[in-house]
Scaffold this active site. Structure first.
Site, PDB file in Angstrom:
ATOM      1  CG  HIS A 204      -1.257   3.215  -2.096  1.00 27.51           C
ATOM      2  ND1 HIS A 204      -2.727   3.268  -1.804  1.00 27.51           N
ATOM      3  CD2 HIS A 204      -0.672   3.888  -1.439  1.00 27.51           C
ATOM      4  CE1 HIS A 204      -2.943   4.142  -0.712  1.00 27.51           C
ATOM      5  NE2 HIS A 204      -1.596   4.708  -0.598  1.00 27.51           N
TER       6      HIS A 204
ATOM      7  CD  GLU B 157      -0.247   8.399  -1.577  1.00 27.16           C
ATOM      8  OE1 GLU B 157      -0.056   7.338  -0.779  1.00 27.16           O
ATOM      9  OE2 GLU B 157      -0.889   9.334  -0.969  1.00 27.16           O
TER      10      GLU B 157
ATOM     11  CG  HIS C 196       2.026   5.518   3.413  1.00 24.28           C
ATOM     12  ND1 HIS C 196       2.044   6.860   3.023  1.00 24.28           N
ATOM     13  CD2 HIS C 196       0.595   5.082   2.770  1.00 24.28           C
ATOM     14  CE1 HIS C 196       1.223   7.029   2.248  1.00 24.28           C
ATOM     15  NE2 HIS C 196       0.408   6.073   1.890  1.00 24.28           N
TER      16      HIS C 196
HETATM   17 CO    CO Z   1      -1.361   6.393   0.769  1.00 19.85          CO
END
Ligand code: CO
Length: 134
Positions: free
Chosen positions: A79, A130, A7
């Site tokens: 992020h 991440e 994502h």
């Molecule tokens: Co995230």
């Protein structure tokens, strides 16, 4: 080592406004909001065919996201999340290469109930990364 893009996360000052914009203006499938107190955020997922967008709103002024929004008052990309098969093996390899893992270096449970870690943006072209074990 990294696999698919899981994502892209966007920090927003008002998650209800942002969720409505994605559903009504952009015509996307949007989840109900859920709170993640461990991460200090409220999150809404926008489901796309090939990935997700994660809309993030700070739960309190103490949230790490609140400082980001002070510098980006209308919101911004916060992020990107890449999938890895073994998060501890990925962490150990990255640390050996000199990358900095945020926090205590131990994976936490992320927004999708899977182990996640964050890498220092200064080590990756100014982008907070991440890693999520899938
Ligand atoms: Co995230």
């Amino acid at each position: 080592m990294i696999g698919r893009l899981n994502h892209v996360a966007i920090a927003v000052p008002d998650i209800a406004v942002a969720a409505r914009q994605y559903s009504e203006v952009l015509g996307a499938i949007v989840s109900p909001p859920s709170d993640l107190p461990e991460h200090g955020v409220r999150v809404v997922f926008v489901e796309l065919g090939n990935t997700k967008i994660e809309l993030l709103e700070p739960l309190s002024p103490a949230s790490p996201l609140a400082g980001f929004l002070e510098n980006n008052v209308s919101g911004g990309i916060h992020h990107v999340c890449y999938e890895v098969a073994d998060i501890r093996a990925a962490r150990d390899r990255l640390k050996q290469g000199g990358a900095r893992v945020l926090g205590d270096g131990e994976p936490k449970t992320g927004a999708h109930g899977k182990p996640v870690l964050f890498l220092h943006p200064k080590d990756f072209s100014g982008t907070l990364i991440e890693l999520e074990q899938v």
